[in-house]
Design a protein around this motif. Structure first.
Motif, PDB file in Angstrom:
ATOM      1  N   LYS A  44       0.826  -1.212   0.000  1.00  0.00           N
ATOM      2  CA  LYS A  44       0.000   0.000   0.000  1.00  0.00           C
ATOM      3  C   LYS A  44       0.856   1.256   0.000  1.00  0.00           C
ATOM      4  O   LYS A  44       0.539   2.243  -0.684  1.00  0.00           O
ATOM      5  N   HIS A  45       1.954   1.218   0.769  1.00  0.00           N
ATOM      6  CA  HIS A  45       2.798   2.413   0.914  1.00  0.00           C
ATOM      7  C   HIS A  45       4.099   2.326   0.109  1.00  0.00           C
ATOM      8  O   HIS A  45       5.013   3.115   0.330  1.00  0.00           O
ATOM      9  N   LYS A  46       4.155   1.317  -0.786  1.00  0.00           N
ATOM     10  CA  LYS A  46       5.290   1.172  -1.717  1.00  0.00           C
ATOM     11  C   LYS A  46       6.627   1.042  -0.985  1.00  0.00           C
ATOM     12  O   LYS A  46       7.629   1.694  -1.334  1.00  0.00           O
ATOM     13  N   ILE A  47       6.634   0.199   0.031  1.00  0.00           N
ATOM     14  CA  ILE A  47       7.855  -0.092   0.783  1.00  0.00           C
ATOM     15  C   ILE A  47       8.376  -1.452   0.321  1.00  0.00           C
ATOM     16  O   ILE A  47       7.685  -2.461   0.422  1.00  0.00           O
ATOM     17  N   THR A  48       9.579  -1.473  -0.187  1.00  0.00           N
ATOM     18  CA  THR A  48      10.096  -2.688  -0.831  1.00  0.00           C
ATOM     19  C   THR A  48      10.825  -3.633   0.122  1.00  0.00           C
ATOM     20  O   THR A  48      10.939  -4.825  -0.166  1.00  0.00           O
ATOM     21  N   MET A  49      11.326  -3.105   1.234  1.00  0.00           N
ATOM     22  CA  MET A  49      12.109  -3.942   2.144  1.00  0.00           C
ATOM     23  C   MET A  49      11.285  -4.364   3.361  1.00  0.00           C
ATOM     24  O   MET A  49      10.803  -3.523   4.117  1.00  0.00           O
ATOM     25  N   ILE A  50      11.122  -5.673   3.547  1.00  0.00           N
ATOM     26  CA  ILE A  50      10.459  -6.230   4.727  1.00  0.00           C
ATOM     27  C   ILE A  50      11.454  -7.123   5.456  1.00  0.00           C
ATOM     28  O   ILE A  50      12.002  -8.064   4.870  1.00  0.00           O
ATOM     29  N   TYR A  51      11.684  -6.817   6.729  1.00  0.00           N
ATOM     30  CA  TYR A  51      12.566  -7.637   7.557  1.00  0.00           C
ATOM     31  C   TYR A  51      11.728  -8.538   8.461  1.00  0.00           C
ATOM     32  O   TYR A  51      10.684  -8.112   8.986  1.00  0.00           O
ATOM     33  N   THR A  52      12.181  -9.756   8.654  1.00  0.00           N
ATOM     34  CA  THR A  52      11.581 -10.659   9.639  1.00  0.00           C
ATOM     35  C   THR A  52      12.558 -10.933  10.772  1.00  0.00           C
ATOM     36  O   THR A  52      12.275 -11.743  11.654  1.00  0.00           O
ATOM     37  N   ASP A  53      13.684 -10.246  10.735  1.00  0.00           N
ATOM     38  CA  ASP A  53      14.707 -10.341  11.787  1.00  0.00           C
ATOM     39  C   ASP A  53      15.062  -8.920  12.216  1.00  0.00           C
ATOM     40  O   ASP A  53      15.598  -8.135  11.428  1.00  0.00           O
ATOM     41  N   LEU A  54      14.764  -8.591  13.481  1.00  0.00           N
ATOM     42  CA  LEU A  54      15.026  -7.238  13.971  1.00  0.00           C
ATOM     43  C   LEU A  54      16.500  -6.880  13.940  1.00  0.00           C
ATOM     44  O   LEU A  54      16.871  -5.743  13.650  1.00  0.00           O
ATOM     45  N   VAL A  55      17.347  -7.847  14.240  1.00  0.00           N
ATOM     46  CA  VAL A  55      18.788  -7.595  14.255  1.00  0.00           C
ATOM     47  C   VAL A  55      19.244  -7.087  12.898  1.00  0.00           C
ATOM     48  O   VAL A  55      20.042  -6.144  12.794  1.00  0.00           O
ATOM     49  N   ASN A  56      18.727  -7.692  11.846  1.00  0.00           N
ATOM     50  CA  ASN A  56      19.114  -7.280  10.495  1.00  0.00           C
ATOM     51  C   ASN A  56      18.595  -5.876  10.175  1.00  0.00           C
ATOM     52  O   ASN A  56      19.296  -5.083   9.529  1.00  0.00           O
ATOM     53  N   MET A  57      17.381  -5.557  10.614  1.00  0.00           N
ATOM     54  CA  MET A  57      16.874  -4.221  10.338  1.00  0.00           C
ATOM     55  C   MET A  57      17.664  -3.170  11.114  1.00  0.00           C
ATOM     56  O   MET A  57      17.995  -2.107  10.584  1.00  0.00           O
ATOM     57  N   PHE A  58      17.968  -3.450  12.384  1.00  0.00           N
ATOM     58  CA  PHE A  58      18.745  -2.508  13.178  1.00  0.00           C
ATOM     59  C   PHE A  58      20.135  -2.268  12.578  1.00  0.00           C
ATOM     60  O   PHE A  58      20.726  -1.204  12.770  1.00  0.00           O
ATOM     61  N   ALA A  59      20.646  -3.262  11.851  1.00  0.00           N
ATOM     62  CA  ALA A  59      21.986  -3.153  11.269  1.00  0.00           C
ATOM     63  C   ALA A  59      21.986  -2.467   9.908  1.00  0.00           C
ATOM     64  O   ALA A  59      23.046  -2.182   9.358  1.00  0.00           O
ATOM     65  N   ASP A  60      20.817  -2.156   9.369  1.00  0.00           N
ATOM     66  CA  ASP A  60      20.703  -1.562   8.040  1.00  0.00           C
ATOM     67  C   ASP A  60      21.222  -0.122   8.071  1.00  0.00           C
ATOM     68  O   ASP A  60      20.623   0.750   8.726  1.00  0.00           O
ATOM     69  N   PRO A  61      22.313   0.188   7.375  1.00  0.00           N
ATOM     70  CA  PRO A  61      22.880   1.547   7.415  1.00  0.00           C
ATOM     71  C   PRO A  61      22.009   2.584   6.715  1.00  0.00           C
ATOM     72  O   PRO A  61      22.228   3.788   6.890  1.00  0.00           O
ATOM     73  N   ALA A  62      21.018   2.150   5.928  1.00  0.00           N
ATOM     74  CA  ALA A  62      20.138   3.084   5.222  1.00  0.00           C
ATOM     75  C   ALA A  62      19.085   3.682   6.142  1.00  0.00           C
ATOM     76  O   ALA A  62      18.405   4.637   5.768  1.00  0.00           O
ATOM     77  N   ILE A  63      18.951   3.127   7.346  1.00  0.00           N
ATOM     78  CA  ILE A  63      17.906   3.565   8.279  1.00  0.00           C
ATOM     79  C   ILE A  63      18.485   4.510   9.327  1.00  0.00           C
ATOM     80  O   ILE A  63      19.467   4.190   9.993  1.00  0.00           O
ATOM     81  N   ASP A  64      17.861   5.694   9.480  1.00  0.00           N
ATOM     82  CA  ASP A  64      18.250   6.658  10.516  1.00  0.00           C
ATOM     83  C   ASP A  64      17.402   6.504  11.777  1.00  0.00           C
ATOM     84  O   ASP A  64      17.896   6.637  12.895  1.00  0.00           O
ATOM     85  N   PHE A  65      16.092   6.292  11.566  1.00  0.00           N
ATOM     86  CA  PHE A  65      15.109   6.264  12.641  1.00  0.00           C
ATOM     87  C   PHE A  65      14.381   4.928  12.668  1.00  0.00           C
ATOM     88  O   PHE A  65      14.127   4.332  11.618  1.00  0.00           O
ATOM     89  N   ILE A  66      14.021   4.503  13.868  1.00  0.00           N
ATOM     90  CA  ILE A  66      13.115   3.366  14.044  1.00  0.00           C
ATOM     91  C   ILE A  66      11.820   3.889  14.653  1.00  0.00           C
ATOM     92  O   ILE A  66      11.844   4.618  15.649  1.00  0.00           O
ATOM     93  N   TYR A  67      10.702   3.539  14.030  1.00  0.00           N
ATOM     94  CA  TYR A  67       9.382   3.862  14.587  1.00  0.00           C
ATOM     95  C   TYR A  67       8.856   2.616  15.287  1.00  0.00           C
ATOM     96  O   TYR A  67       8.643   1.574  14.656  1.00  0.00           O
ATOM     97  N   VAL A  68       8.678   2.703  16.601  1.00  0.00           N
ATOM     98  CA  VAL A  68       8.274   1.567  17.424  1.00  0.00           C
ATOM     99  C   VAL A  68       6.770   1.620  17.670  1.00  0.00           C
ATOM    100  O   VAL A  68       6.269   2.514  18.352  1.00  0.00           O
ATOM    101  N   ALA A  69       6.046   0.657  17.096  1.00  0.00           N
ATOM    102  CA  ALA A  69       4.599   0.553  17.297  1.00  0.00           C
ATOM    103  C   ALA A  69       4.226  -0.879  17.633  1.00  0.00           C
ATOM    104  O   ALA A  69       3.197  -1.399  17.199  1.00  0.00           O
ATOM    105  N   SER A  70       5.102  -1.505  18.406  1.00  0.00           N
ATOM    106  CA  SER A  70       4.857  -2.865  18.886  1.00  0.00           C
ATOM    107  C   SER A  70       3.960  -2.808  20.122  1.00  0.00           C
ATOM    108  O   SER A  70       3.649  -1.723  20.628  1.00  0.00           O
ATOM    109  N   PRO A  71       3.503  -3.955  20.662  1.00  0.00           N
ATOM    110  CA  PRO A  71       2.728  -3.917  21.908  1.00  0.00           C
ATOM    111  C   PRO A  71       3.470  -3.163  23.009  1.00  0.00           C
ATOM    112  O   PRO A  71       4.710  -3.141  23.045  1.00  0.00           O
ATOM    113  N   ASN A  72       2.711  -2.546  23.917  1.00  0.00           N
ATOM    114  CA  ASN A  72       3.281  -1.647  24.926  1.00  0.00           C
ATOM    115  C   ASN A  72       4.473  -2.229  25.669  1.00  0.00           C
ATOM    116  O   ASN A  72       5.450  -1.535  25.949  1.00  0.00           O
TER     117      ASN A  72
END
Length: 327
Positions: A44-72
């Motif tokens: 829907k929002h034209k996002i091409t990269m989906i991670y199923t491993d948080l460690v890999n997403m946190f290690a992605d140098p292309a990302i500046d910010f993490i938006y946390v909307a997990s359970p409280n």
């Protein structure tokens, strides 16, 4: 401002929709435990990269910010892990489960020179700023009444014997955390910490609050904050002073329209042009980030800390215990 998201709920959909109107900000990745869960939202929002491993997403140098909307209950761990990996963070409300968790995040963010924001719409809304400008016209203030009630479909599941996350003490759920938190932000950003806090709640047998009333007492002012997920109501805020009152339509979370009543005169005020309330907080965060206003980020964090202190006192007064309290 390149953002990676954690979570696939409706709040993430709103976040991504608002993000499209922020120049120089975009979502470049999403995390979900299962790729098929994230795929419809990503498409829907034209996002091409989906991670199923948080460690890999946190290690992605292309990302500046993490938006946390997990359970409280995961807000602290996901925010802390993101900071450990050098990412700035936007974390959904409630900021954390406990005051201790908030303080650990604040200390670590300062140490690493990283920005952390609580995604609370209320205090960034143009109409909220109008309220702050007009409140002095009311004379000595006496009473504030806030009601934000929204019947939850998950309450039906709770009554049927299930335990959805939002009504689960293990996941730091409940009406105070999910809905009344907006009222706390509204009052505390105007008046600071109260002298006393008391929460009277309707509780499920599992110990979670499904609705309740927080009373905040100041020297010459009493604030009543009502939040419910088990009933409906006309949502509103009333600020009452000796010379008049302010009526906020649709409650503290949206501040959709502000009506100032002084003697026999009534003035309607509304400066909000976007229907997506998350637009305003994202615009504020982007401005702070672009201008490296760490002092402003610190001010917002101190406000979140104050809210968490009241939140925790309210829970304690109603004997609402989270799993995070034991950690």
């Amino acid at each position: 401002m390149k953002i990676g998201t954690i979570g696939t709920g409706s709040i993430v959909d709103l976040f991504l929709s608002a993000l499209k109107d922020i120049d120089g900000a975009e979502c470049v990745a999403m995390y979900s435990r299962k790729e098929e869960t994230a795929k419809p939202l990503a498409e829907k929002h034209k996002i091409t990269m989906i991670y199923t491993d948080l460690v890999n997403m946190f290690a992605d140098p292309a990302i500046d910010f993490i938006y946390v909307a997990s359970p409280n209950s995961f807000h602290f761990s996901h925010t802390y892990q993101a900071l450990q990996n050098g990412k700035h963070v936007i974390c959904e409300k409630p900021f954390t489960s406990t005051v201790r968790e908030t303080e650990r995040i604040m200390e670590f963010a300062r140490e690493k020179r990283l920005m952390v924001f609580e995604a609370i719409t209320t205090i960034h809304l143009p109409n909220y700023h109008l309220i702050k400008e007009q409140i002095g016209e009311l004379g000595p203030l006496k009473l504030i009444q806030c009601n934000y009630s929204q019947y939850s479909s998950r309450y039906d599941l709770l009554k049927a014997g299930e335990t959805p996350n939002v009504f689960n003490p293990q996941f730091s759920g409940g009406a105070l955390a999910d809905i009344n938190i907006y009222n706390l932000h509204f009052v505390l950003h105007l008046f600071g910490a109260p002298q006393s806090v008391d929460y009277t709640a309707n509780k499920h047998p599992n110990g979670i609050d499904t609705s309740g009333v927080v009373v905040l007492k100041y020297r010459d002012l009493v604030a009543e904050c009502v939040g419910a997920k088990d009933t409906r109501s006309k949502n509103f805020v009333l600020i009452q002073g000796e010379k008049g009152y302010i009526h906020v339509e649709n409650g503290a979370n949206g501040c959709r329209n502000v009506s100032v009543h002084l003697q026999d005169q009534a003035i309607d005020l509304n400066e909000q042009t976007s229907s997506n309330l998350m637009y305003y907080e994202l615009r504020a965060f982007k401005d702070i980030y672009d201008n490296q206003r760490y002092d402003r980020c610190e001010e917002l964090l101190k406000h979140s800390h104050s809210v968490m202190q009241v939140f925790e006192k309210a829970r304690q007064s109603a004997n609402i215990v989270f799993a995070a309290d034991q950690q």
